[in-house]
Design a protein around this motif. Structure first.
Motif, PDB file in Angstrom:
ATOM      1  N   ARG A 169      -4.798  14.910   3.609  1.00 55.90           N
ATOM      2  CA  ARG A 169      -5.672  14.203   2.665  1.00 55.90           C
ATOM      3  C   ARG A 169      -5.096  13.581   1.715  1.00 55.90           C
ATOM      4  NH1 ARG A 169     -10.528  15.735   3.708  1.00 55.90           N
ATOM      5  NH2 ARG A 169     -11.088  17.870   4.676  1.00 55.90           N
ATOM      6  N   THR A 170      -5.444  12.520   1.246  1.00 60.37           N
ATOM      7  CA  THR A 170      -4.946  11.509   0.301  1.00 60.37           C
ATOM      8  C   THR A 170      -4.794  12.376  -0.958  1.00 60.37           C
ATOM      9  OG1 THR A 170      -5.768   9.722   1.632  1.00 60.37           O
ATOM     10  CG2 THR A 170      -4.838   9.399  -0.751  1.00 60.37           C
ATOM     11  N   ALA A 171      -3.545  12.444  -1.683  1.00 56.77           N
ATOM     12  CA  ALA A 171      -3.520  13.104  -2.981  1.00 56.77           C
ATOM     13  C   ALA A 171      -3.412  11.814  -4.159  1.00 56.77           C
ATOM     14  CB  ALA A 171      -2.310  13.930  -2.992  1.00 56.77           C
ATOM     15  N   TRP A 172      -3.007  10.745  -3.702  1.00 49.70           N
ATOM     16  CA  TRP A 172      -2.994   9.855  -4.603  1.00 49.70           C
ATOM     17  C   TRP A 172      -2.720   8.505  -3.674  1.00 49.70           C
ATOM     18  CZ3 TRP A 172       0.734   5.931  -5.080  1.00 49.70           C
ATOM     19  CH2 TRP A 172       0.837   5.017  -6.192  1.00 49.70           C
ATOM     20  N   CYS A 173      -3.318   7.334  -4.048  1.00 53.46           N
ATOM     21  CA  CYS A 173      -3.125   6.197  -3.648  1.00 53.46           C
ATOM     22  C   CYS A 173      -3.086   5.196  -4.458  1.00 53.46           C
ATOM     23  CB  CYS A 173      -4.007   5.904  -2.394  1.00 53.46           C
ATOM     24  SG  CYS A 173      -5.685   5.805  -2.876  1.00 53.46           S
ATOM     25  N   ASN A 174      -2.072   4.071  -4.480  1.00 59.81           N
ATOM     26  CA  ASN A 174      -2.417   2.832  -5.260  1.00 59.81           C
ATOM     27  C   ASN A 174      -3.590   1.882  -5.246  1.00 59.81           C
ATOM     28  OD1 ASN A 174      -1.374   1.457  -3.124  1.00 59.81           O
ATOM     29  ND2 ASN A 174       0.093   0.523  -4.375  1.00 59.81           N
ATOM     30  N   GLY A 217      -8.601  12.591  -1.729  1.00 60.13           N
ATOM     31  CA  GLY A 217      -9.251  13.492  -1.409  1.00 60.13           C
ATOM     32  C   GLY A 217      -9.768  13.655   0.279  1.00 60.13           C
ATOM     33  N   ARG A 218      -9.897  12.420   0.798  1.00 58.06           N
ATOM     34  CA  ARG A 218     -10.235  11.852   2.183  1.00 58.06           C
ATOM     35  C   ARG A 218      -9.023  11.910   2.943  1.00 58.06           C
ATOM     36  NH1 ARG A 218     -12.888   6.347   3.232  1.00 58.06           N
ATOM     37  NH2 ARG A 218     -13.042   7.167   5.367  1.00 58.06           N
ATOM     38  N   ALA A 259       0.720  -1.195   0.088  1.00 61.20           N
ATOM     39  CA  ALA A 259       0.029  -0.064  -0.032  1.00 61.20           C
ATOM     40  C   ALA A 259       0.873   1.144   0.123  1.00 61.20           C
ATOM     41  CB  ALA A 259      -0.865  -0.100   1.018  1.00 61.20           C
ATOM     42  N   MET A 260       0.680   2.105  -0.773  1.00 64.15           N
ATOM     43  CA  MET A 260       1.522   3.304  -1.100  1.00 64.15           C
ATOM     44  C   MET A 260       0.479   4.563  -1.195  1.00 64.15           C
ATOM     45  SD  MET A 260       4.437   2.344  -3.549  1.00 64.15           S
ATOM     46  CE  MET A 260       3.716   1.099  -4.762  1.00 64.15           C
ATOM     47  N   ALA A 261       0.617   5.434  -0.468  1.00 60.24           N
ATOM     48  CA  ALA A 261      -0.402   6.582  -0.465  1.00 60.24           C
ATOM     49  C   ALA A 261       0.782   7.970  -0.546  1.00 60.24           C
ATOM     50  CB  ALA A 261      -1.451   6.783   0.635  1.00 60.24           C
ATOM     51  N   LEU A 262       0.323   9.181  -1.080  1.00 59.20           N
ATOM     52  CA  LEU A 262       0.641  10.331  -1.019  1.00 59.20           C
ATOM     53  C   LEU A 262      -0.215  11.272  -0.365  1.00 59.20           C
ATOM     54  CD1 LEU A 262       2.359  10.980  -4.265  1.00 59.20           C
ATOM     55  CD2 LEU A 262       3.466  10.198  -2.332  1.00 59.20           C
ATOM     56  N   LEU A 286      -8.202   9.441   8.785  1.00 60.11           N
ATOM     57  CA  LEU A 286      -9.529   8.514   9.150  1.00 60.11           C
ATOM     58  C   LEU A 286      -9.371   7.091   8.676  1.00 60.11           C
ATOM     59  CD1 LEU A 286     -12.239  10.879   7.468  1.00 60.11           C
ATOM     60  CD2 LEU A 286     -11.718  10.715   9.773  1.00 60.11           C
ATOM     61  N   VAL A 287      -8.597   6.891   8.047  1.00 59.72           N
ATOM     62  CA  VAL A 287      -8.173   5.265   7.609  1.00 59.72           C
ATOM     63  C   VAL A 287      -7.520   5.035   8.808  1.00 59.72           C
ATOM     64  CG1 VAL A 287      -6.600   3.842   6.244  1.00 59.72           C
ATOM     65  CG2 VAL A 287      -7.922   5.622   5.184  1.00 59.72           C
ATOM     66  N   PHE A 288      -6.565   5.523   9.209  1.00 59.94           N
ATOM     67  CA  PHE A 288      -5.908   5.046  10.546  1.00 59.94           C
ATOM     68  C   PHE A 288      -6.508   5.054  11.777  1.00 59.94           C
ATOM     69  CE2 PHE A 288      -2.071   6.087   7.708  1.00 59.94           C
ATOM     70  CZ  PHE A 288      -1.833   4.996   7.336  1.00 59.94           C
ATOM     71  N   ASN A 289      -7.350   5.936  12.030  1.00 58.11           N
ATOM     72  CA  ASN A 289      -8.575   6.051  12.824  1.00 58.11           C
ATOM     73  C   ASN A 289      -9.246   4.714  12.941  1.00 58.11           C
ATOM     74  OD1 ASN A 289      -7.212   8.373  14.063  1.00 58.11           O
ATOM     75  ND2 ASN A 289      -8.940   9.762  13.279  1.00 58.11           N
ATOM     76  N   ARG A 290      -9.744   4.373  11.917  1.00 57.29           N
ATOM     77  CA  ARG A 290     -10.621   3.132  11.539  1.00 57.29           C
ATOM     78  C   ARG A 290      -9.774   1.990  12.159  1.00 57.29           C
ATOM     79  NH1 ARG A 290     -12.276   0.968   6.414  1.00 57.29           N
ATOM     80  NH2 ARG A 290     -10.766   2.377   5.809  1.00 57.29           N
ATOM     81  N   LEU A 291      -8.703   1.874  11.524  1.00 61.90           N
ATOM     82  CA  LEU A 291      -7.877   0.596  12.077  1.00 61.90           C
ATOM     83  C   LEU A 291      -7.414   0.499  13.537  1.00 61.90           C
ATOM     84  CD1 LEU A 291      -5.064   0.801   9.187  1.00 61.90           C
ATOM     85  CD2 LEU A 291      -7.121  -0.584   9.184  1.00 61.90           C
ATOM     86  N   ASP A 292      -7.313   1.530  14.195  1.00 64.67           N
ATOM     87  CA  ASP A 292      -7.147   1.479  15.735  1.00 64.67           C
ATOM     88  C   ASP A 292      -8.334   0.832  16.503  1.00 64.67           C
ATOM     89  OD1 ASP A 292      -4.585   2.534  15.552  1.00 64.67           O
ATOM     90  OD2 ASP A 292      -5.188   4.568  16.010  1.00 64.67           O
ATOM     91  N   THR A 293      -9.326   0.820  15.941  1.00 62.07           N
ATOM     92  CA  THR A 293     -10.735   0.512  16.521  1.00 62.07           C
ATOM     93  C   THR A 293     -10.865  -1.095  16.465  1.00 62.07           C
ATOM     94  OG1 THR A 293     -12.275   0.877  14.791  1.00 62.07           O
ATOM     95  CG2 THR A 293     -11.766   2.562  16.535  1.00 62.07           C
TER      96      THR A 293
END
Length: 64
Positions: free
Chosen positions: A35-40, A52-53, A26-29, A57-64
């Motif tokens: 905010r996510t400018a690009w992700c594969n 744009g998100r 997984a790679m994201a800019l 929020l992605v990592f907060n969701r992974l913590d729960t």
């Protein structure tokens, strides 16, 4: 017969895009606003990130 050294060819944007799109990792800019400018596709599949998100929020969701 003359042998000339050839400058190494730089990959084209299409080649780089294909390489990043087919990676299993997984790679994201992220931009300055976090905010996510690009992700594969792997980041979308594994982390659920979307352009744009906020990536937080992605990592907060992974913590729960």
């Amino acid at each position: 017969m003359s042998v000339l050294q050839r400058a190494p060819a730089a990959p084209t944007p299409a080649q780089l895009g294909a390489l990043l799109d087919c990676a299993d990792e997984a790679m994201a800019l992220v931009d300055a606003r976090q905010r996510t400018a690009w992700c594969n596709p792997a980041a979308t599949r594994l982390l659920g990130c979307q352009r744009g998100r906020p990536l937080g929020l992605v990592f907060n969701r992974l913590d729960t």
